[in-house]
Design a protein around this motif. Sequence first.
Motif: not given
Length: 115
Positions: A4-5, A9-14, A24-26, A61-68
């Motif tokens: 699942s992770t 990750s693949v979906i987020l990279s595309v 997205l975080a909510f 997705a939560l990690n991407v949002v947090f870091k961004t």
Amino acid sequence: MSVSTALTSVILSVVSTPKRKLNLAFAGVLVSSIGLILFGMARNVALLSISLFMVMMPLPALNVVFKTILQEKTPEDLQGRVFSSAYQLAYGIAPLSFLAVGGLVDKHVEPYVQS
């Protein structure tokens, strides 16, 4: 759980991240919370698998949002300090949660399980 992770990750990279990152975080927290509720109610392997998939899927997705958000809102000269403080806090709280949950489960949950 890793499937699942990896899938997220693949979906987020595309797909590009949306402009309203907090939505997205909510949504990720909502999906993960529903997965945790299902995990608590699961009595068979199929429901356990689906619920764990739901719990783990939003984490990238939560990690991407947090870091961004941290990178966008923090001045460049302070980013190292802010990132290190944020991660020290996150990794420091995790062991405390394990210690707290053990006592709570022994005191409040175990009597219901034994009856």
